[in-house]
Design a protein around this motif. Structure first.
Motif, mmCIF file in Angstrom:
data_model
loop_
_atom_site.group_PDB
_atom_site.id
_atom_site.type_symbol
_atom_site.label_atom_id
_atom_site.label_comp_id
_atom_site.label_asym_id
_atom_site.label_seq_id
_atom_site.Cartn_x
_atom_site.Cartn_y
_atom_site.Cartn_z
ATOM 1 N N ARG A 200 16.097 -66.015 -9.906
ATOM 2 C CA ARG A 200 16.810 -65.693 -8.658
ATOM 3 C C ARG A 200 18.200 -65.163 -8.971
ATOM 4 N NH1 ARG A 200 14.934 -67.799 -3.128
ATOM 5 N NH2 ARG A 200 12.828 -68.336 -3.682
ATOM 6 N N GLN A 201 18.820 -65.689 -9.998
ATOM 7 C CA GLN A 201 20.166 -65.260 -10.337
ATOM 8 C C GLN A 201 20.184 -63.895 -11.005
ATOM 9 O OE1 GLN A 201 21.666 -68.621 -12.514
ATOM 10 N NE2 GLN A 201 21.080 -69.963 -10.845
ATOM 11 N N MET A 202 19.031 -63.376 -11.383
ATOM 12 C CA MET A 202 18.964 -62.049 -11.981
ATOM 13 C C MET A 202 18.760 -60.973 -10.916
ATOM 14 S SD MET A 202 16.946 -62.666 -15.574
ATOM 15 C CE MET A 202 15.425 -63.163 -14.811
ATOM 16 N N LEU A 203 18.574 -61.375 -9.661
ATOM 17 C CA LEU A 203 18.404 -60.389 -8.595
ATOM 18 C C LEU A 203 19.713 -59.634 -8.385
ATOM 19 C CD1 LEU A 203 16.487 -62.347 -5.799
ATOM 20 C CD2 LEU A 203 15.598 -60.513 -7.233
ATOM 21 N N SER A 204 19.595 -58.350 -8.234
ATOM 22 C CA SER A 204 20.780 -57.571 -7.872
ATOM 23 C C SER A 204 21.037 -57.747 -6.381
ATOM 24 C CB SER A 204 20.550 -56.097 -8.187
ATOM 25 O OG SER A 204 19.564 -55.571 -7.300
ATOM 26 N N GLN A 205 22.202 -57.323 -5.934
ATOM 27 C CA GLN A 205 22.502 -57.386 -4.510
ATOM 28 C C GLN A 205 21.508 -56.518 -3.733
ATOM 29 O OE1 GLN A 205 26.563 -56.433 -3.530
ATOM 30 N NE2 GLN A 205 26.331 -57.187 -1.440
ATOM 31 N N GLU A 206 21.141 -55.391 -4.304
ATOM 32 C CA GLU A 206 20.165 -54.516 -3.645
ATOM 33 C C GLU A 206 18.798 -55.196 -3.540
ATOM 34 O OE1 GLU A 206 17.927 -50.216 -4.314
ATOM 35 O OE2 GLU A 206 19.680 -50.709 -5.534
ATOM 36 N N ASP A 207 18.371 -55.873 -4.617
ATOM 37 C CA ASP A 207 17.097 -56.594 -4.576
ATOM 38 C C ASP A 207 17.125 -57.702 -3.527
ATOM 39 O OD1 ASP A 207 16.011 -55.031 -6.616
ATOM 40 O OD2 ASP A 207 16.557 -56.473 -8.192
ATOM 41 N N ALA A 208 18.236 -58.409 -3.450
ATOM 42 C CA ALA A 208 18.372 -59.472 -2.448
ATOM 43 C C ALA A 208 18.295 -58.886 -1.038
ATOM 44 C CB ALA A 208 19.686 -60.224 -2.647
ATOM 45 N N TRP A 209 18.946 -57.761 -0.818
ATOM 46 C CA TRP A 209 18.896 -57.086 0.485
ATOM 47 C C TRP A 209 17.441 -56.719 0.818
ATOM 48 C CZ3 TRP A 209 21.493 -56.514 4.755
ATOM 49 C CH2 TRP A 209 21.229 -55.440 5.620
#
Length: 186
Positions: free
Chosen positions: A34-43
């Motif tokens: 989860r901490q490897m997600l980029s902000q774009e991936d989280a969006w």
């Protein structure tokens, strides 16, 4: 919207993104992916949660603390199309994730139990599963408390994941307030 004693469970809005992103950035040893997600991936994940409701009539909901209005995390039931074996084909996947401040207060169970009740009242008899890291004791315990039974152990990278199954999602109407038909989640 689903209400519990301490929470409001509702679809995500764009205003939730800052709190959602902050939760995903919190250091948690059990969830390095989860901490490897980029902000774009989280969006994209948050947009997928909203889209799931449109396509299936159920999905992931934001959990908001009633007393403070603070984002506490999320819970959901989703169609994930995972390649985890024929046994789970056609089953929906349960999931939950809480902010650091919301953990160890029983909010995960309260949220997941209410959503399972809502889901069970609408999709009676459908089987569900959840996937939990074998070292994540709080989530393992939550899965069991929700009525899930361990069915399989699979490797995912260097992690062992327990796949739990719940044979039938039971309606638990006493744990949530059903929305009016016009306000039902779609």
């Amino acid at each position: 919207m689903i209400e519990t004693e301490r929470l409001i469970l509702r679809p995500y809005t764009t205003e939730d993104f800052a709190a959602y992103w902050a939760m995903l950035c919190e250091p948690v040893d059990r969830f390095p992916s989860r901490q490897m997600l980029s902000q774009e991936d989280a969006w994209q994940r948050m947009l997928a949660a909203a889209g799931h409701w449109t396509l299936f009539g159920y999905g992931v909901l934001a959990a908001i603390e009633k007393a403070t209005g603070v984002y506490a995390g999320e819970t959901g039931l989703m169609t994930m199309q995972r390649d985890i074996g024929e046994r789970f084909a056609g089953c929906d996947e349960a999931g939950w994730y809480l902010t650091a401040q919301a953990r160890r207060r029983g909010l995960g169970f309260e949220a997941a139990q209410a959503l399972h009740g809502w889901y069970g009242a609408r999709f009676s008899g459908r089987r569900t599963y959840c996937i939990v890291d074998s070292t994540n004791t709080p989530s393992l315990n939550l899965a069991i408390k929700l009525g899930y039974e361990a069915r399989d152990l699979q490797s995912c990278g260097n992690q062992e994941m327990v796949i739990f199954e719940r044979s039938r999602v039971r309606g638990m109407t006493r744990f949530y307030h059903a929305p009016s038909r016009s306000a039902a989640l779609h």
